[in-house]
Design a protein around this motif. Sequence first.
Motif, PDB file in Angstrom:
ATOM      1  N   TRP A  47      -8.156 -23.086  10.196  1.00  0.00           N
ATOM      2  CA  TRP A  47      -7.498 -21.946   9.572  1.00  0.00           C
ATOM      3  C   TRP A  47      -6.994 -21.224  10.788  1.00  0.00           C
ATOM      4  CZ3 TRP A  47      -9.313 -17.273  11.602  1.00  0.00           C
ATOM      5  CH2 TRP A  47     -10.667 -17.364  12.072  1.00  0.00           C
ATOM      6  N   LEU A  48      -5.770 -20.389  10.693  1.00  0.00           N
ATOM      7  CA  LEU A  48      -5.113 -19.315  11.557  1.00  0.00           C
ATOM      8  C   LEU A  48      -4.703 -18.223  11.010  1.00  0.00           C
ATOM      9  CD1 LEU A  48      -2.717 -20.373  14.613  1.00  0.00           C
ATOM     10  CD2 LEU A  48      -2.320 -18.452  13.032  1.00  0.00           C
ATOM     11  N   SER A  49      -5.147 -16.943  11.689  1.00  0.00           N
ATOM     12  CA  SER A  49      -4.762 -15.875  11.060  1.00  0.00           C
ATOM     13  C   SER A  49      -3.652 -14.884  11.910  1.00  0.00           C
ATOM     14  CB  SER A  49      -5.993 -14.910  10.702  1.00  0.00           C
ATOM     15  OG  SER A  49      -6.570 -14.491  11.783  1.00  0.00           O
ATOM     16  N   VAL A  50      -2.684 -14.293  11.439  1.00  0.00           N
ATOM     17  CA  VAL A  50      -1.973 -13.747  11.962  1.00  0.00           C
ATOM     18  C   VAL A  50      -1.943 -12.147  11.833  1.00  0.00           C
ATOM     19  CG1 VAL A  50       0.624 -13.582  12.338  1.00  0.00           C
ATOM     20  CG2 VAL A  50      -0.221 -15.538  12.029  1.00  0.00           C
ATOM     21  N   ASP A  51      -1.880 -11.222  12.648  1.00  0.00           N
ATOM     22  CA  ASP A  51      -1.821  -9.692  12.565  1.00  0.00           C
ATOM     23  C   ASP A  51      -0.778  -9.285  12.008  1.00  0.00           C
ATOM     24  OD1 ASP A  51      -0.713  -9.240  15.000  1.00  0.00           O
ATOM     25  OD2 ASP A  51      -2.527  -8.674  16.108  1.00  0.00           O
TER      26      ASP A  51
END
Length: 463
Positions: A26-30
């Motif tokens: 997974w990868l999260s973006v602010d």
Amino acid sequence: MSSSTLFTNAVIIPVSGAQPRWFRGWLSVDADGRIDGIGEGTAPEATVAASSRVVDLDGAFLAPGFISAHSHIYTGGMRGVEHSSPLYKWVTQNSAMLANADPETMYWLSRAGGLDHLASGITSVYNFTQSRVICRFDYETSTLKAVKVHEPDFVTRQIDGVADAGIRFVTSVRVDDEQLPETDAFDAFGVAMTHLDEIDPALNLGGSVYGAVQWASAAVTAEREKALMEKWGITNQAHFVETAEQIDIQQSKFDWYDNAGVLGRDFAFGHFVHPTERMVERVVESGSSVVWQAMSNGRLGSGIADIVTLLGRDVTVGMGVDDQSCTDTSDPFENMRTGLFTQRAVHSDASIMAVDDVLHLHTLGSARSMGVGDKVGSLEVGKFADLLVVDPRDPATGPVWDPVATYVLACGLRHLRRVYVGGEVVYDSSASSPSGADAAEVNRLADEGMVRSAAAGGFTPAL
């Protein structure tokens, strides 16, 4: 800050240099468009809860946007020109076709080029603007001769066009110190650099000198370029020893850069196909970079740069798709494979360059050669969330034995599903207008301007 987007169920190819080379995760973006989390497996519950949007990639590849460390982004209206000619004959016709372009034509050509790069998975670019001084190459003196001089807005409107396309970019401007009085040349350069202050800082990756010593008649050009680098705190990328034409003359000018103190971490040689051993030594010693254009070097018959030797000596190397009129497509997948295969063929060694190596060159290596490796080029926390979603299953590429190998060797633009800049979609292959609702109008205006300019020079399109 809480993440605004969470990508899940992805096969992630981080290109960070760390292990593993790929993983399911997974990868999260602010909310500011930067990566604020990345990991294997399932995202933590707190990350899921903080996300306003969850994108399930269903096993597709998630990779960093490609970086073109060497592009002339305004050239898409001249594809197919001088299709069997070497560099200087080709560039002479390009100049003749653009001599009568106006600033608005250059705006639309630049904006169309930016959209074309984005639709090809390129999210950041080092862009050589077309100089306000249109020149022809003079074979007798091996210098550039002015054909027509435009006002400074000929360059600033190109900057506006690239920015309005939504791609991140370094802006490179030629000094034209031999074609204009020195004061005029420096003032016009300053107009372009100052104009960058008006550009969205998230897209503006900085200014740069369009190094032109290869076509200069005296060493003072290198000294002037050095002065501008210091005054504006910018980098320099110079086309150098690109073609075998007049190679002795080209090589003889290397010392002009060296003696002026230009070589170093803020300097890159574009192409560098035919260097001498001493030139390579000085690049290694000075920490200068090299930017490789595999497709255009082949199309123009310029030669094959010895990238393997440069990498073996720890030179920072990037890749660029160069002109849309000499590649003739802004396709980083094709550019990677062209480069990889020619290096292996020249050395008669299939192990001489790995798939991971060439992918690094067109992403993080390119970013580092441009001086922006801390911002883009890999999937790491703190960097801009410039992302590609690529699905090797449609059209099918068969079982995936090694995701990085499949990505580099078997995938292409037909597998590109979405392109994100700062976590926001800028290209979607499933949309009715994949590059945005205005893409068709941008291309229409670019084409009309290109045809008008070419017609004034006596050139008419076949269709």
